[in-house]
Design an enzyme around this catalytic site. Structure first.
Site, PDB file in Angstrom:
ATOM      1  N   CYS A   3       0.743  -1.205   0.071  1.00 37.18           N
ATOM      2  CA  CYS A   3       0.029   0.144   0.135  1.00 37.18           C
ATOM      3  C   CYS A   3       0.866   1.221   0.214  1.00 37.18           C
ATOM      4  O   CYS A   3       1.710   1.476   0.880  1.00 37.18           O
ATOM      5  CB  CYS A   3      -0.943  -0.021   1.207  1.00 37.18           C
ATOM      6  SG  CYS A   3      -1.934   1.683   1.388  1.00 37.18           S
ATOM      7  N   CYS A  11      -1.957   7.306   5.423  1.00 38.37           N
ATOM      8  CA  CYS A  11      -2.917   6.684   6.007  1.00 38.37           C
ATOM      9  C   CYS A  11      -2.471   5.458   6.686  1.00 38.37           C
ATOM     10  O   CYS A  11      -1.694   4.826   6.223  1.00 38.37           O
ATOM     11  CB  CYS A  11      -3.973   6.138   4.952  1.00 38.37           C
ATOM     12  SG  CYS A  11      -5.243   5.057   5.574  1.00 38.37           S
ATOM     13  N   CYS A  14      -4.915   0.874   8.458  1.00 40.91           N
ATOM     14  CA  CYS A  14      -4.631  -0.782   8.719  1.00 40.91           C
ATOM     15  C   CYS A  14      -3.417  -0.793   9.507  1.00 40.91           C
ATOM     16  O   CYS A  14      -2.417  -0.918   9.110  1.00 40.91           O
ATOM     17  CB  CYS A  14      -4.319  -1.459   6.919  1.00 40.91           C
ATOM     18  SG  CYS A  14      -5.519  -1.196   5.946  1.00 40.91           S
ATOM     19  N   CYS A  87      -7.474   2.772  -2.754  1.00 36.32           N
ATOM     20  CA  CYS A  87      -7.277   2.093  -1.473  1.00 36.32           C
ATOM     21  C   CYS A  87      -7.254   0.581  -1.911  1.00 36.32           C
ATOM     22  O   CYS A  87      -8.458   0.189  -2.521  1.00 36.32           O
ATOM     23  CB  CYS A  87      -8.200   2.320  -0.574  1.00 36.32           C
ATOM     24  SG  CYS A  87      -8.339   1.120   1.048  1.00 36.32           S
ATOM     25  N   GLN A 211     -22.499  -6.924   6.191  1.00 34.05           N
ATOM     26  CA  GLN A 211     -20.992  -6.903   6.751  1.00 34.05           C
ATOM     27  C   GLN A 211     -20.086  -6.489   5.475  1.00 34.05           C
ATOM     28  O   GLN A 211     -20.420  -6.428   4.176  1.00 34.05           O
ATOM     29  CB  GLN A 211     -20.736  -8.443   6.787  1.00 34.05           C
ATOM     30  CG  GLN A 211     -21.147  -9.098   7.993  1.00 34.05           C
ATOM     31  CD  GLN A 211     -22.373  -9.753   8.155  1.00 34.05           C
ATOM     32  OE1 GLN A 211     -23.277  -9.366   7.182  1.00 34.05           O
ATOM     33  NE2 GLN A 211     -23.043 -10.142   9.166  1.00 34.05           N
ATOM     34  N   GLU A 261     -35.201  -6.986  14.628  1.00 34.64           N
ATOM     35  CA  GLU A 261     -34.032  -5.948  14.380  1.00 34.64           C
ATOM     36  C   GLU A 261     -34.610  -4.506  14.620  1.00 34.64           C
ATOM     37  O   GLU A 261     -35.703  -4.473  14.315  1.00 34.64           O
ATOM     38  CB  GLU A 261     -33.664  -5.955  12.838  1.00 34.64           C
ATOM     39  CG  GLU A 261     -32.680  -4.863  12.406  1.00 34.64           C
ATOM     40  CD  GLU A 261     -31.544  -4.707  13.010  1.00 34.64           C
ATOM     41  OE1 GLU A 261     -31.098  -3.486  13.360  1.00 34.64           O
ATOM     42  OE2 GLU A 261     -30.923  -5.709  13.091  1.00 34.64           O
ATOM     43  N   ASN A 306     -26.343 -11.782  16.678  1.00 34.09           N
ATOM     44  CA  ASN A 306     -25.500 -11.093  15.783  1.00 34.09           C
ATOM     45  C   ASN A 306     -25.395  -9.593  16.245  1.00 34.09           C
ATOM     46  O   ASN A 306     -25.792  -8.992  15.505  1.00 34.09           O
ATOM     47  CB  ASN A 306     -25.629 -11.350  14.528  1.00 34.09           C
ATOM     48  CG  ASN A 306     -24.464 -10.918  13.488  1.00 34.09           C
ATOM     49  OD1 ASN A 306     -23.387 -10.718  14.082  1.00 34.09           O
ATOM     50  ND2 ASN A 306     -24.738 -10.547  12.414  1.00 34.09           N
ATOM     51  N   CYS A 333     -18.423  -9.812  16.855  1.00 35.87           N
ATOM     52  CA  CYS A 333     -17.320  -8.957  16.243  1.00 35.87           C
ATOM     53  C   CYS A 333     -16.460  -8.320  17.344  1.00 35.87           C
ATOM     54  O   CYS A 333     -15.678  -7.566  17.088  1.00 35.87           O
ATOM     55  CB  CYS A 333     -17.758  -7.850  15.161  1.00 35.87           C
ATOM     56  SG  CYS A 333     -18.950  -6.543  16.258  1.00 35.87           S
TER      57      CYS A 333
END
Length: 374
Positions: A3, A11, A14, A87, A211, A261, A306, A333
């Site tokens: 990258c 940036c 990451c 990106c 997602q 939901e 979830n 997550c």
């Protein structure tokens, strides 16, 4: 993954990019195992690796610079735009679309929002790509001032970017670190982006969640469906169901499925998918998961959860602990909140776990566990 933005220091989003991917995955597995070390009977399935680049199907890009020379990417420490239109995390389809969108901003003279000065209108471009290469664009604006101008220039944009199917404006008048506001103005006749996953059509509306890694999302749904099919419950609840991914994957003529939901947009999307698939024993409802469970007359055989990063919380943990539910499929997550929730449900034994790397080049990941009442 190479990258140029990372190497140039433009940036650093990451945070794990300087580590080989195999090392990243091993570190995530170790981190998760340590957090769940209090469950000695747990069987770990092999982790699911992701592509290292080109996996991100959604980009929330800050618009900086000027209307004549816009940047699409992030802001630096001074609030100035840093262009990240190439990106490598983004899908090739997103990368190809960014220059066209930048040209649209310039042609329509959409003034970027200047954070330090609190002036201007266009804050973000939120772009999502479906598995078949179609696009949804959301323009986050400070006010309705530019909506008419966007409408006038929209036909030219649709001609220049024919894969673009859904376009909307999101109004976010406040100066705060939140990406979008509550009000959405749809600008195209088509209102949903079809996300075909594992042969199932999921419909994504502008304010619905999906997602960001389609391939890993598909693996997540397959794993959930495999565990549910193995247990063959007569009834299933999918709590925090989003656009219905787990519910629709687990639907079968032999079982009743309910999806809950808070987002009405997501529920409308799930209902559309269910109708088109002809699933008569699947229903969706907008509401709070814990409140729905507490008010229900009877519990299902199996519950899928979830939740967001905060986890399911004490209320729902307490209900599950005292209910007659025999199995729980928990997709998380945030393994730290997962571990906390598991400790609040001692009547359940954690039987299996699987890490799925939804977020390469970062320390984040998804983990699924199968719980069985002891």
């Amino acid at each position: 993954m190479h990258c140029s933005y990372f190497e140039a220091g433009r940036c650093r989003s990451c945070t794990q990019l300087d580590r080989p991917y195999a090392e990243q995955l091993a570190a995530k597995q170790l981190h998760c195992r340590n957090l769940l070390a209090g469950h000695p009977d747990l069987q770990w399935l092999p982790p699911v690796a992701s592509a290292e680049s080109g996996f991100r199907n959604k980009a929330k890009m800050v618009v900086g610079g000027t209307a004549r020379n816009p940047t699409i990417g992030i802001l630096d420490d001074q609030g100035r735009g840093v262009d990240l239109s190439q990106c490598a995390l983004c899908t090739p389809g997103l990368q190809a679309g960014f220059p066209v969108l930048a040209a649209f901003v310039k042609q329509a003279r959409l003034t970027p929002y200047d954070v330090p000065r609190r002036s201007g209108e266009l804050k973000y471009l939120i772009v999502t790509e479906s598995p078949d290469g179609r696009l949804m664009l959301r323009l986050v604006l400070r006010s309705e001032k530019l909506v008419g101008r966007i409408r006038r220039h929209l036909p030219a944009l649709l001609q220049a970017l024919p894969q673009l199917e859904v376009v909307s404006v999101n109004l976010h008048p406040e100066h705060k670190a939140v990406v979008e506001g509550e009000r959405e103005i749809l600008l195209t006749d088509q209102a949903t982006l079809r996300m075909r996953v594992n042969g199932i059509d999921l419909h994504l509306r502008p304010q619905s969640f999906f997602q960001t890694n389609t391939a890993i999302a598909a693996a997540l749904y397959r794993q959930g469906r495999a565990w549910v099919d193995e247990l063959a419950p007569a009834s299933v609840w999918d709590l925090y169901c989003g656009v219905g991914g787990f519910a629709l994957h687990c639907a079968a003529e032999c079982r009743d499925v309910v999806g809950i939901e808070t987002s009405r947009e997501a529920v409308a999307s799930a209902e559309l998918s269910s109708r088109q698939a002809g699933l008569h024993r699947v229903r969706f409802q907008a509401g709070d998961a814990a409140a729905f469970a507490a008010a229900a007359d009877r519990a299902p055989d199996l519950v899928i959860v979830n939740p967001p990063r905060r986890g399911i919380g004490r209320g729902l943990c307490g209900w599950l602990e005292s209910s007659s539910v025999q199995h729980v499929v928990y997709s998380s997550c945030n393994a730290a909140s997962l571990a906390r929730d598991l400790a609040a449900m001692p009547s359940f034994t954690v039987r299996r776990a699987r890490l799925l790397d939804m977020f390469p080049q970062t320390a984040h990941y998804e983990v699924m566990v199968l719980l069985e009442r002891a």
